[in-house]
Design a protein around this motif. Sequence first.
Motif, short mmCIF file in Angstrom:
data_model
loop_
_atom_site.label_atom_id
_atom_site.label_comp_id
_atom_site.label_asym_id
_atom_site.label_seq_id
_atom_site.Cartn_x
_atom_site.Cartn_y
_atom_site.Cartn_z
N VAL A 5 0.85 -1.19 0.00
CA VAL A 5 0.00 0.00 0.00
C VAL A 5 0.89 1.24 0.00
N GLU A 45 -1.36 -0.95 -4.21
CA GLU A 45 -2.63 -0.30 -3.89
C GLU A 45 -2.36 1.14 -3.51
N VAL A 47 -3.04 5.00 -2.21
CA VAL A 47 -3.88 5.86 -1.38
C VAL A 47 -3.57 7.29 -1.79
N ARG A 57 -11.32 13.19 -5.11
CA ARG A 57 -12.47 12.32 -5.35
C ARG A 57 -12.64 12.04 -6.84
N ALA A 60 -9.91 9.63 -8.04
CA ALA A 60 -10.18 8.29 -7.51
C ALA A 60 -11.30 7.61 -8.29
N LYS A 66 -9.73 3.17 -4.60
CA LYS A 66 -10.71 3.09 -3.51
C LYS A 66 -10.43 4.07 -2.37
N ARG A 67 -9.17 4.41 -2.15
CA ARG A 67 -8.85 5.19 -0.95
C ARG A 67 -8.19 6.52 -1.31
N TRP A 68 -8.67 7.57 -0.66
CA TRP A 68 -8.06 8.89 -0.80
C TRP A 68 -8.32 9.67 0.48
N SER A 69 -7.49 10.70 0.72
CA SER A 69 -7.62 11.45 1.97
C SER A 69 -6.94 12.80 1.86
N VAL A 75 -3.31 9.07 7.42
CA VAL A 75 -2.77 8.08 6.48
C VAL A 75 -1.45 7.51 7.02
N ASP A 78 -1.79 4.81 9.58
CA ASP A 78 -2.36 3.54 9.10
C ASP A 78 -1.25 2.51 8.92
#
Length: 381
Positions: A5, A45, A47, A57, A60, A66-69, A75, A78
Motif C-alpha cells: 500500500v 494499492e 492511497v 475524489r 479516484a 478506492k482510498r483517498w484522503s 494516512v 495507518d
Amino acid sequence: MDKIVIALNGVTGRMGYRQHLVRSILAIRDEGGLALPDGRRVQVEPVLLGRNEAKLRDIAERHDVKRWSTDLDAVLADDEVSVYFDAQITATREKALTAAIDAGKHIYTEKPTATTVEGALALARRAQEAGIVAGVVHDKLYLPGLLKLRRLVESGFFGQVLSVRGEFGYWVFEGDLQPAQRPSWNYRAEDGGGIAVDMLCHWNYVLENLFGKVRGVSAKAVTHVPRRWDESGAPYDATADDATYATFELDGGIVAQINSSWCVRVHRDELVEFQVDGTEGSAVAGLRRCVAQHRSNTPKPVWNPDLAVPEDFRAGWSEIPDNADFDNGFKVQWEEYLRDVLAGRPHVHDLMSGARGINLAELGLESSAQRRWVEVPELSL
C-alpha cells in the motif's frame, strides 16, 4: 496475492498525476502487480493524498482508486500503508517526509528533497537511523536517449571523455497572452521556485552517474522575465530565476556546460540534448534519440567563410539503435525502488544523492551571487 500500500501525496499536480500515478503505479496495478525475480507478483494499492477534496475524489473515481484522503497524519498512522511518496511543491516536502520517516514508512520522493542542503542531510540521517528504504526520483537516467548514451560510455566508445554540453528548456508563456504551461510557484523564490533549484538537482545526478562527480561550479542565474500572471490571471513579480547558465568541472578534468532556461525557443530535435565529445568519438543524446560519430568517420572541415560548406555534417552521424523495449522511465524506477523495499535493501538513488543535488543548486546560486568559481565538497552524514 501479496500487496503493498502506497500513499501518494501531490497527485493533483501535473507530475504527480501523469507520471507517478497514471503512468507508474496504476500501470503496474493494471499489469497485475509488480513482477519479482522469483516469478511472484505483488499488487500495488494507491492511497491518494492532497489538499483538494474534490480533485482527489474525481481522480479516484476516474481511475477506480478506492482510498483517498486530505489527512496526512491519519494516512501515516495507518499500519497498512508501507510507502509514502511525495510530489508536493518543494516548500512542503521536508516536513511531510520527516513525518513519514517518524511514522516508520519507507519513502520515495521527487526532488529537491528539501529547500536547503542542511534539511536534505537531516532527512538522510533520519532515514538511516529509522532503518527505512529511501529513494529519490532520478527520472532523466531512465530516458531512452540517456540509456543509449550510457551504453556508449560503458562500452568505451568515447575513449577519454573531454566535455559535455547540454541545452535544456523552452518558452514558458508569461500567462497574459497565453496561459503559462508551468505553475506560478515555479517563479517565486519564497515558494521554493527557480530553475537552478529545479534543474541543477537533475544535472548533478546525470553527470555523476554517467561521467563523474561534480567538483566545481561556475553559474549565472538570472530572472529574464520579471513579471508574470498566475493561474487566476493576476499579475505577480517573478522573484526566482528562470534561466541558469552553468559550467561544471568533473572528475578526470571533464568540463560540462549546461544551459537551463524557461525563456528560449527550441531549435533542436528535443527539449533537452547533451553532446559528449571524447578522443575516440562523439554523441548527441536527447529524450529518446542518440546519434554518434566515431573518430574513423569524422570529417575534416576547413574554415573558409567565403565559400559554402560542402559537407552535410549531420549525415555522418549514426543512429544508436534501441536494442530494447523502453518502458516509461518513472515506472521503471518505481519498480526498482519497490523491489528494494520488498527485499529490505537500500535504493541506489538515495537521500544522499538528493542532498548532493540540492547542494549543487545552492553552490550554483552562491557562484552566481558572488561571480566566482565555487568548489563542491564531499557531503557526509
